[in-house]
Design a protein around this motif. Structure first.
Motif, short mmCIF file in Angstrom:
data_model
loop_
_atom_site.label_atom_id
_atom_site.label_comp_id
_atom_site.label_asym_id
_atom_site.label_seq_id
_atom_site.Cartn_x
_atom_site.Cartn_y
_atom_site.Cartn_z
N UNK A 101 48.85 39.35 12.75
CA UNK A 101 47.99 39.77 13.86
C UNK A 101 47.65 38.57 14.73
N UNK A 102 47.84 38.73 16.05
CA UNK A 102 47.42 37.71 17.01
C UNK A 102 46.11 38.15 17.65
N UNK A 103 45.11 37.31 17.59
CA UNK A 103 43.82 37.62 18.20
C UNK A 103 43.84 37.12 19.65
N UNK A 104 43.62 38.04 20.59
CA UNK A 104 43.68 37.71 22.01
C UNK A 104 42.32 37.27 22.51
N UNK A 105 42.30 36.76 23.75
CA UNK A 105 41.05 36.23 24.32
C UNK A 105 40.19 37.30 24.97
N UNK A 106 40.59 38.56 24.89
CA UNK A 106 39.83 39.66 25.48
C UNK A 106 39.10 40.42 24.39
N UNK A 107 37.87 40.87 24.68
CA UNK A 107 37.15 41.72 23.76
C UNK A 107 37.68 43.14 23.85
N UNK A 108 37.54 43.89 22.75
CA UNK A 108 38.00 45.28 22.75
C UNK A 108 37.28 46.05 23.84
N UNK A 109 38.03 46.83 24.60
CA UNK A 109 37.45 47.62 25.68
C UNK A 109 37.41 46.91 27.02
N UNK A 110 37.73 45.60 27.06
CA UNK A 110 37.72 44.87 28.32
C UNK A 110 38.89 45.33 29.18
N UNK A 111 38.74 45.29 30.52
CA UNK A 111 39.85 45.70 31.39
C UNK A 111 41.02 44.73 31.28
N UNK A 112 42.22 45.26 31.50
CA UNK A 112 43.43 44.42 31.50
C UNK A 112 43.65 43.82 32.88
N UNK A 113 44.39 42.71 32.92
CA UNK A 113 44.71 42.05 34.18
C UNK A 113 45.96 42.69 34.79
N UNK A 114 45.89 42.98 36.09
CA UNK A 114 47.05 43.47 36.83
C UNK A 114 47.62 42.30 37.62
N UNK A 115 48.88 41.95 37.34
CA UNK A 115 49.47 40.73 37.88
C UNK A 115 50.71 41.07 38.70
N UNK A 116 50.80 40.50 39.93
CA UNK A 116 51.97 40.68 40.79
C UNK A 116 52.61 39.33 41.06
N UNK A 117 53.88 39.21 40.69
CA UNK A 117 54.61 37.94 40.87
C UNK A 117 53.85 36.75 40.30
N UNK A 118 53.22 36.95 39.13
CA UNK A 118 52.51 35.87 38.47
C UNK A 118 51.10 35.63 38.98
N UNK A 119 50.64 36.38 39.99
CA UNK A 119 49.31 36.19 40.56
C UNK A 119 48.40 37.37 40.21
#
Length: 313
Positions: free
Chosen positions: A269-287
């Motif tokens: 299991x990899x623990x990510x830097x986001x808390x459960x329920x937090x919104x995801x990042x939408x990224x376009x061309x790396x931005x």
């Protein structure tokens, strides 16, 4: 750098300008003209005198036969704001920010132009030359541009090319190409090394043998830009809207050492830097352009946009 090298670079870049003008004219629905007004050598300290203080820099590389030439395309920030305003359908004199979406759009347009330019040159030279963009950035000073050129060799001069380009009703200005010295070899121009002087005792008084030479004339590279009417693409600039951007949704990230990555096992299991329920990042061309809630749509994952970052009003 010899004058013959400068002229060769100028002629080759003039040839590249033809497809660049055609691509821009087709995308923008405007008449586009571009000329190479000068090729010189300079060093890092001399850049502050010629480059625009507020600038947009496209970092890229050319490759051929195992050689790599770093290059920077430098534009006035004010000119790029006018261009992106036109692309986005905003009055061109509006003081708009060069946000992530604007820079990504400029990067995609530049990439299409470079691809067409290199293809034209490869056909003419019979070379397998490649060109790609690594990054596009907006700066409020020339110091950052100077920092980028310092890695090309301490104290070594590099090539600076001045371009004059006109997009009818949008921009009439100068741009610059800065390139490392290997640009000449990548373009197929041999480096002329200074030959050693013969010993005076051996050659004093000995006449040089005459060599019969034949004058060679190369055709002048000229182009006539295609004429485009704005009606060809419509007021909504449909061709520009067809430009594709890589869009991804990231739920989080973490930092691992190489040792940790090599020791990964199934089920770990990899623990990510986001808390459960937090919104995801939408990224376009790396931005980062927005955030969204992750959801399931049929048999696929989806993201419902809840926030747009840096949206142009």
């Amino acid at each position: 750098m010899l004058n013959m090298d400068k002229e060769a670079i100028k002629e080759l870049l003039e040839m590249e300008a033809v497809p660049v003008c055609n691509i821009l004219g087709s995308l923008l629905g405007r008449n586009v003209k571009m000329t190479v007004s000068g090729v010189e050598e300079t060093d890092t300290d001399g850049l502050a005198e010629c480059l625009p203080h507020f600038n947009v820099v496209i970092e890229g590389r050319r490759t051929a036969n195992g050689l790599t030439a770093d290059q920077l395309l430098v534009f006035s920030k004010e000119d790029m704001v006018r261009l992106t305003n036109y692309i986005m359908g905003v009055p061109i004199d509006t003081d708009s920010p060069l946000d992530e979406i604007a820079l990504s759009t400029l990067k995609e347009v530049a990439s299409q132009c470079m691809t067409a330019a290199v293809a034209e040159l490869n056909d003419f030279l019979g070379r397998d030359m490649g060109e790609f963009i690594t990054r596009i950035s907006a700066y409020d000073n020339t110091e950052r541009v100077q920092d980028l050129t310092r890695v090309w060799g301490m104290g070594s001069p590099f090539v600076i090319v001045r371009l004059h380009y006109t997009i009818d009703g949008v921009v009439d200005s100068d741009a610059y190409i800065l390139a490392s010295q290997t640009m000449r070899q990548v373009l197929g121009i041999p480096v002329m090394e200074e030959m050693p002087m013969p010993a005076i005792q051996e050659h004093m008084g000995k006449p040089k043998e005459a060599v019969s030479v034949q004058e060679v004339a190369f055709p002048e590279f000229k182009y006539t830009p295609l004429q485009y009417d704005r009606e060809q693409i419509g007021d909504d600039k449909k061709k520009l809207l067809d430009i594709t951007l890589d869009v991804s949704v990231r739920i989080g990230s973490t930092v691992c050492s190489v040792k940790d990555v090599l020791s990964f096992k199934e089920g770990q299991v990899l623990v990510l830097d986001k808390q459960a329920g937090s919104p995801a990042d939408v990224v376009a061309n790396g931005e980062l352009i927005g955030r969204g809630d992750v959801l399931v749509s049929g048999d696929h994952f989806g993201a419902r946009i809840i926030e747009i970052m840096g949206k142009r009003e």
